[in-house]
Motif scaffolding. Structure first.
Motif, mmCIF file in Angstrom:
data_model
loop_
_atom_site.group_PDB
_atom_site.id
_atom_site.type_symbol
_atom_site.label_atom_id
_atom_site.label_comp_id
_atom_site.label_asym_id
_atom_site.label_seq_id
_atom_site.Cartn_x
_atom_site.Cartn_y
_atom_site.Cartn_z
ATOM 1 N N SER A 33 11.007 8.428 7.423
ATOM 2 C CA SER A 33 12.098 8.895 6.554
ATOM 3 C C SER A 33 11.611 9.651 5.328
ATOM 4 C CB SER A 33 12.960 7.697 6.113
ATOM 5 O OG SER A 33 12.142 6.685 5.555
ATOM 6 N N SER A 34 10.295 9.761 5.148
ATOM 7 C CA SER A 34 9.806 10.574 4.019
ATOM 8 C C SER A 34 8.322 10.897 4.197
ATOM 9 C CB SER A 34 10.042 9.857 2.683
ATOM 10 O OG SER A 34 9.128 8.816 2.517
ATOM 11 N N LEU A 36 4.534 11.623 4.628
ATOM 12 C CA LEU A 36 3.636 11.979 5.731
ATOM 13 C C LEU A 36 4.253 11.672 7.086
ATOM 14 C CD1 LEU A 36 0.294 10.659 4.171
ATOM 15 C CD2 LEU A 36 1.432 12.880 3.898
ATOM 16 N N ARG A 56 14.122 2.386 7.421
ATOM 17 C CA ARG A 56 14.871 1.176 7.055
ATOM 18 C C ARG A 56 16.206 1.574 6.453
ATOM 19 N NH1 ARG A 56 10.972 -0.983 2.192
ATOM 20 N NH2 ARG A 56 10.663 1.056 1.232
ATOM 21 N N LYS A 60 19.188 7.977 5.543
ATOM 22 C CA LYS A 60 18.031 8.776 5.101
ATOM 23 C C LYS A 60 17.247 9.266 6.329
ATOM 24 C CE LYS A 60 14.027 8.329 1.944
ATOM 25 N NZ LYS A 60 13.176 7.382 1.200
ATOM 26 N N GLU A 83 12.835 -2.433 9.626
ATOM 27 C CA GLU A 83 12.312 -2.971 8.364
ATOM 28 C C GLU A 83 11.080 -3.798 8.753
ATOM 29 O OE1 GLU A 83 12.743 -3.339 4.720
ATOM 30 O OE2 GLU A 83 10.896 -4.291 5.365
ATOM 31 N N LEU A 84 9.917 -3.337 8.350
ATOM 32 C CA LEU A 84 8.673 -3.997 8.773
ATOM 33 C C LEU A 84 8.431 -5.314 8.042
ATOM 34 C CD1 LEU A 84 6.625 -0.733 9.061
ATOM 35 C CD2 LEU A 84 6.877 -2.384 10.919
ATOM 36 N N ASN A 110 2.601 4.431 10.450
ATOM 37 C CA ASN A 110 2.461 5.209 9.221
ATOM 38 C C ASN A 110 3.115 4.555 7.996
ATOM 39 O OD1 ASN A 110 2.583 7.980 7.600
ATOM 40 N ND2 ASN A 110 4.671 7.173 7.700
ATOM 41 N N TYR A 186 -3.082 -3.893 -2.098
ATOM 42 C CA TYR A 186 -2.977 -2.651 -1.318
ATOM 43 C C TYR A 186 -4.270 -2.434 -0.526
ATOM 44 C CZ TYR A 186 -2.199 2.289 -0.149
ATOM 45 O OH TYR A 186 -2.043 3.484 0.520
ATOM 46 N N LYS A 190 -4.831 -2.174 3.548
ATOM 47 C CA LYS A 190 -5.332 -0.944 4.173
ATOM 48 C C LYS A 190 -6.634 -1.209 4.939
ATOM 49 C CE LYS A 190 -1.998 1.188 3.813
ATOM 50 N NZ LYS A 190 -1.323 2.045 4.779
ATOM 51 N N GLY A 217 -5.753 11.477 2.795
ATOM 52 C CA GLY A 217 -6.005 12.269 1.592
ATOM 53 C C GLY A 217 -5.092 11.767 0.490
ATOM 54 N N ILE A 219 -1.843 12.604 -1.593
ATOM 55 C CA ILE A 219 -0.690 13.507 -1.474
ATOM 56 C C ILE A 219 0.443 12.945 -2.331
ATOM 57 C CG2 ILE A 219 0.930 14.578 0.175
ATOM 58 C CD1 ILE A 219 -2.020 12.785 1.655
ATOM 59 N N THR A 221 3.796 11.851 -2.802
ATOM 60 C CA THR A 221 4.950 11.456 -1.978
ATOM 61 C C THR A 221 5.683 10.325 -2.700
ATOM 62 O OG1 THR A 221 3.707 9.749 -0.843
ATOM 63 C CG2 THR A 221 3.679 11.945 0.178
ATOM 64 N N LEU A 223 5.308 7.443 -2.116
ATOM 65 C CA LEU A 223 4.403 6.279 -2.156
ATOM 66 C C LEU A 223 4.114 5.854 -3.593
ATOM 67 C CD1 LEU A 223 2.781 4.534 -0.076
ATOM 68 C CD2 LEU A 223 0.799 5.921 -0.679
ATOM 69 N N ARG A 225 6.084 5.526 -5.952
ATOM 70 C CA ARG A 225 7.315 5.084 -6.647
ATOM 71 C C ARG A 225 7.079 3.901 -7.599
ATOM 72 N NH1 ARG A 225 10.632 3.763 -1.309
ATOM 73 N NH2 ARG A 225 9.046 5.077 -0.391
HETATM 74 N N1 LIG Z 1 0.339 9.727 -0.124
HETATM 75 C C1 LIG Z 1 -0.937 9.397 -0.247
HETATM 76 O O1 LIG Z 1 -1.636 9.909 -1.136
HETATM 77 C C2 LIG Z 1 -1.571 8.407 0.690
HETATM 78 C C3 LIG Z 1 -2.947 8.155 0.547
HETATM 79 C C4 LIG Z 1 -3.539 7.234 1.396
HETATM 80 C C5 LIG Z 1 -2.787 6.601 2.360
HETATM 81 N N2 LIG Z 1 -1.465 6.853 2.472
HETATM 82 C C6 LIG Z 1 -0.693 6.123 3.497
HETATM 83 O O2 LIG Z 1 0.151 7.018 4.182
HETATM 84 C C7 LIG Z 1 1.281 6.314 4.697
HETATM 85 C C8 LIG Z 1 2.540 7.124 4.415
HETATM 86 O O3 LIG Z 1 2.720 7.184 3.022
HETATM 87 P P1 LIG Z 1 3.499 8.348 2.275
HETATM 88 O O4 LIG Z 1 2.562 8.897 1.277
HETATM 89 O O5 LIG Z 1 4.150 9.249 3.238
HETATM 90 O O6 LIG Z 1 4.585 7.482 1.459
HETATM 91 P P2 LIG Z 1 6.186 7.490 1.444
HETATM 92 O O7 LIG Z 1 6.700 8.875 1.259
HETATM 93 O O8 LIG Z 1 6.560 6.457 0.451
HETATM 94 O O9 LIG Z 1 6.558 7.036 2.905
HETATM 95 C C9 LIG Z 1 6.383 5.706 3.301
HETATM 96 C C10 LIG Z 1 7.338 5.388 4.412
HETATM 97 O O10 LIG Z 1 7.178 4.002 4.752
HETATM 98 C C11 LIG Z 1 8.466 3.400 4.764
HETATM 99 N N3 LIG Z 1 8.368 1.983 4.430
HETATM 100 C C12 LIG Z 1 7.862 1.417 3.326
HETATM 101 N N4 LIG Z 1 7.969 0.083 3.396
HETATM 102 C C13 LIG Z 1 8.572 -0.191 4.582
HETATM 103 C C14 LIG Z 1 8.979 -1.372 5.231
HETATM 104 N N5 LIG Z 1 8.822 -2.578 4.671
HETATM 105 N N6 LIG Z 1 9.562 -1.286 6.434
HETATM 106 C C15 LIG Z 1 9.749 -0.091 7.010
HETATM 107 N N7 LIG Z 1 9.399 1.084 6.455
HETATM 108 C C16 LIG Z 1 8.813 1.016 5.244
HETATM 109 C C17 LIG Z 1 9.275 4.174 3.727
HETATM 110 O O11 LIG Z 1 10.650 3.976 3.917
HETATM 111 P P3 LIG Z 1 11.737 4.358 2.793
HETATM 112 O O12 LIG Z 1 11.962 5.839 2.968
HETATM 113 O O13 LIG Z 1 12.919 3.529 3.169
HETATM 114 O O14 LIG Z 1 11.154 3.967 1.481
HETATM 115 C C18 LIG Z 1 8.804 5.587 4.024
HETATM 116 O O15 LIG Z 1 9.487 6.108 5.150
HETATM 117 C C19 LIG Z 1 1.254 4.922 4.043
HETATM 118 O O16 LIG Z 1 0.799 3.989 4.980
HETATM 119 C C20 LIG Z 1 0.253 5.080 2.916
HETATM 120 O O17 LIG Z 1 -0.420 3.866 2.621
HETATM 121 C C21 LIG Z 1 -0.833 7.764 1.670
#
Ligand SMILES: NC(=O)c1ccc[n+]([C@@H]2O[C@H](COP(=O)([O-])OP(=O)(O)OC[C@H]3O[C@@H](n4cnc5c(N)ncnc54)[C@H](OP(=O)(O)O)[C@@H]3O)[C@@H](O)[C@H]2O)c1
Length: 318
Positions: A33-34, A36, A56, A60, A83-84, A110, A186, A190, A217, A219, A221, A223, A225
């Motif tokens: 839903s958002s 990556l 979840r 959205k 919802e994980l 993801n 965290y 991971k 990387g 990015i 997003t 994340l 929040r």
């Molecule tokens: N962005 C970075 O710099 C970065 C760096 C290293 C690793 N990562 C990893 O990349 C992955 C994607 O992150 P992102 O940056 O794309 O962040 P994001 O935009 O916040 O996306 C995270 C996604 O996970 C969903 N989510 C979170 N908690 C959940 C739960 N309990 N049950 C089901 N869905 C859940 C969110 O849903 P909602 O839309 O409902 O919130 C959202 O769709 C993550 O695993 C993160 O750890 C990201």
């Protein structure tokens, strides 16, 4: 033969998947839903896969799926609620999914939450370990029959360089005997993402289901929040002024892990910037994977702990 040596930090997910035909393949992306997950789902759809993204927040997710259908012309993009942080919801989701999709070729684990205030999942697990690892552990194990039927198939575990911040602390995973620390939590979750790929590979690799983990990387997003200004300072100091990637480049290593012919038959690896990363145990490492995250004994221990937490055993191997 394509030249993957030219892939790097700025390569986009669309570039990585160029020329790859995913028609007839079923792909599931959690947290679509958002960020990556959304871009990963878009590119898999662009290559012709039937894509199911989980959200979840259904409205959205529906809006994202509609956008992907419009952008790619691929009408086989659907949303499923997941919802994980709830084992009950995961079981219900898996039942619905298996009834509709007997085969699953690509599973991208993801979804993730980062550095949140102390909180617990519906089942009482520390929120980051519970949703980032335990939720994906149960989802994947329940969907394993569909992955096996689709073999060769792939599981992609979206980890993070944040795994450098902590191994899995088996003596106190849930922060019951130490103060809660959002970054250690965290990091632990991971590291668990990498160890899960190692454990899954050991069980299913010989059956043609291969699992790899990756760092996407840095990015911008949703994340971030939960981050405050002092957290940004902490991250900038830790990464010594990291350069951010675009979302299109951030999803590239996930798409590489999910589709690259160069990874055919390979698993238990940790990737970054569309390459297999080396072990780097230096205290101030800026790249690579910690050896504790690839350790087969840690992977087995995590598997046993995870089975106990979900209350179900998954032998998976024949
Ligand atoms: N962005 C970075 O710099 C970065 C760096 C290293 C690793 N990562 C990893 O990349 C992955 C994607 O992150 P992102 O940056 O794309 O962040 P994001 O935009 O916040 O996306 C995270 C996604 O996970 C969903 N989510 C979170 N908690 C959940 C739960 N309990 N049950 C089901 N869905 C859940 C969110 O849903 P909602 O839309 O409902 O919130 C959202 O769709 C993550 O695993 C993160 O750890 C990201």
């Amino acid at each position: 033969m394509r030249d993957t040596a030219k892939f790097g930090a700025e390569t986009t997910a669309s570039e990585v998947a160029e020329g790859i035909d995913l028609s007839g393949k079923v792909a599931l992306v959690t947290g679509g839903s958002s960020g990556l997950g959304q871009e990963t789902a878009r590119v898999l759809a662009e290559r012709g896969a039937r894509v199911i993204l989980t959200a979840r927040d259904l409205p959205k997710g529906e809006a994202v799926a509609a956008g992907i259908r419009a952008a790619t012309g691929n009408q086989h993009v659907e949303v499923e609620e997941l919802e994980l942080g709830s084992l009950k919801q995961i079981r219900a989701f898996a039942e619905r999914f298996l009834a509709r999709h007997p085969t699953l070729h690509i599973l991208v684990n993801n979804a993730g939450v980062m550095a949140c205030p102390p909180a617990k999942t519906a089942d009482g697990f520390e929120l980051q370990f519970g949703s980032n690892h335990v939720g994906h552990f149960l989802t994947t194990c329940l969907l394993a029959p569909a992955l096996r039927r689709a073999a060769p198939s792939r599981v992609v575990s979206v980890s993070s360089r944040g795994h450098h911040m902590s191994p899995v602390v088996f003596d106190d995973i849930q922060f019951e005997r130490r103060p809660y620390d959002k970054w250690l939590a965290y990091g632990q979750s991971k590291t668990a993402n990498v160890l899960f790929a190692v454990g899954l590979e050991r069980r299913l690799g010989a059956r043609g289901v291969h699992a790899n983990a990756l760092h996407p990387g840095g990015i911008m997003t949703e994340l971030s929040r939960h981050l405050q200004s002092e957290d940004w300072q902490f991250l900038q100091a830790r990464t010594r002024g990291m350069k951010f990637k675009s979302v299109e480049a951030g999803a590239a290593t996930s798409v590489f892990a999910a589709t690259a012919p160069e990874l055919e038959g390979r698993g238990g690896l940790y990737l970054e910037d569309c390459h297999v990363a080396a072990v780097n145990d230096a205290a101030d490492a800026l790249d690579g994977v910690k050896s504790y995250a690839l350790d087969p004994q840690n992977a087995e221990r995590l598997w046993e702990v995870s089975e106990k937490l979900v209350g179900e055993r998954f032998a998976l191997s024949p």
